[in-house]
Design a protein around this motif. Sequence first.
Motif, PDB file in Angstrom:
ATOM      1  N   PRO A  22     -30.346 -46.713  36.035  1.00 48.80           N
ATOM      2  CA  PRO A  22     -29.981 -47.697  37.056  1.00 48.80           C
ATOM      3  C   PRO A  22     -30.447 -47.226  38.429  1.00 48.80           C
ATOM      4  O   PRO A  22     -30.311 -46.052  38.776  1.00 48.80           O
ATOM      5  CB  PRO A  22     -28.451 -47.744  36.982  1.00 48.80           C
ATOM      6  CG  PRO A  22     -28.061 -46.392  36.462  1.00 48.80           C
ATOM      7  CD  PRO A  22     -29.192 -45.941  35.562  1.00 48.80           C
ATOM      8  N   PRO A  65     -23.472 -49.676  41.887  1.00 50.56           N
ATOM      9  CA  PRO A  65     -24.769 -49.769  42.564  1.00 50.56           C
ATOM     10  C   PRO A  65     -24.675 -50.031  44.061  1.00 50.56           C
ATOM     11  O   PRO A  65     -25.454 -49.472  44.831  1.00 50.56           O
ATOM     12  CB  PRO A  65     -25.466 -50.916  41.831  1.00 50.56           C
ATOM     13  CG  PRO A  65     -24.864 -50.905  40.461  1.00 50.56           C
ATOM     14  CD  PRO A  65     -23.419 -50.527  40.693  1.00 50.56           C
ATOM     15  N   TYR A 105     -36.566 -48.265  35.582  1.00 48.14           N
ATOM     16  CA  TYR A 105     -35.375 -48.499  36.384  1.00 48.14           C
ATOM     17  C   TYR A 105     -34.927 -49.947  36.331  1.00 48.14           C
ATOM     18  O   TYR A 105     -35.745 -50.864  36.389  1.00 48.14           O
ATOM     19  CB  TYR A 105     -35.639 -48.114  37.845  1.00 48.14           C
ATOM     20  CG  TYR A 105     -35.980 -46.649  38.000  1.00 48.14           C
ATOM     21  CD1 TYR A 105     -34.978 -45.707  38.126  1.00 48.14           C
ATOM     22  CD2 TYR A 105     -37.300 -46.215  38.001  1.00 48.14           C
ATOM     23  CE1 TYR A 105     -35.274 -44.359  38.246  1.00 48.14           C
ATOM     24  CE2 TYR A 105     -37.611 -44.865  38.117  1.00 48.14           C
ATOM     25  CZ  TYR A 105     -36.595 -43.942  38.239  1.00 48.14           C
ATOM     26  OH  TYR A 105     -36.896 -42.617  38.351  1.00 48.14           O
ATOM     27  N   HIS A 108     -31.213 -52.812  41.474  1.00 50.36           N
ATOM     28  CA  HIS A 108     -30.267 -53.721  42.125  1.00 50.36           C
ATOM     29  C   HIS A 108     -30.634 -53.717  43.604  1.00 50.36           C
ATOM     30  O   HIS A 108     -30.468 -52.687  44.269  1.00 50.36           O
ATOM     31  CB  HIS A 108     -28.835 -53.225  41.963  1.00 50.36           C
ATOM     32  CG  HIS A 108     -28.399 -53.051  40.548  1.00 50.36           C
ATOM     33  ND1 HIS A 108     -28.769 -51.953  39.778  1.00 50.36           N
ATOM     34  CD2 HIS A 108     -27.643 -53.827  39.756  1.00 50.36           C
ATOM     35  CE1 HIS A 108     -28.246 -52.073  38.588  1.00 50.36           C
ATOM     36  NE2 HIS A 108     -27.555 -53.195  38.537  1.00 50.36           N
TER      37      HIS A 108
END
Length: 162
Positions: A22, A65, A105, A108
Amino acid sequence: MPIPPYVAHLRTMVGHDLLWLPGCTAVVLRERGDGCSGPEVLLVRRSDNGEWTPVGGIVDPGEDPHVAAVREVLEETCVVAEVERLVWVSAEAEVRYPNGDRAQYLDHTFRCRWVSGEPRPGEDEATEVGWFGMDDLPPMQQRFLDRIARALEGPAGVRLGR
């Protein structure tokens, strides 16, 4: 760029194999102080490849995130920012690093607003940091220009995918 300890630990088990991680991108905006209209965006020149980008990084285990985005801004630029909204979620293309590591990846991208602080390189991830008007952006990859453009749009829904 330093490798987060948990990624380094994973690498001891999987070697150079593909890791799905992430990530976050913070498009930090502030109103221009020079009397010109339109916002400025905070950019960093990466120490690993010399490219200009919005602030970005890897989300730590258990970290939200949006929290990672604010942390990365402070670490890389010494600027305090606040997340306004999530504007884009996308799976990025696979990256192959010079040492052979492979990663992909789930980014966000957040629109953030400047709260305080004058930008300067924080850790060793950036060699330069600065505010840029939309008409004065340095050359950068299209995917980063797209993220900036998306953050500048009105409060539409979150864009999904590339």
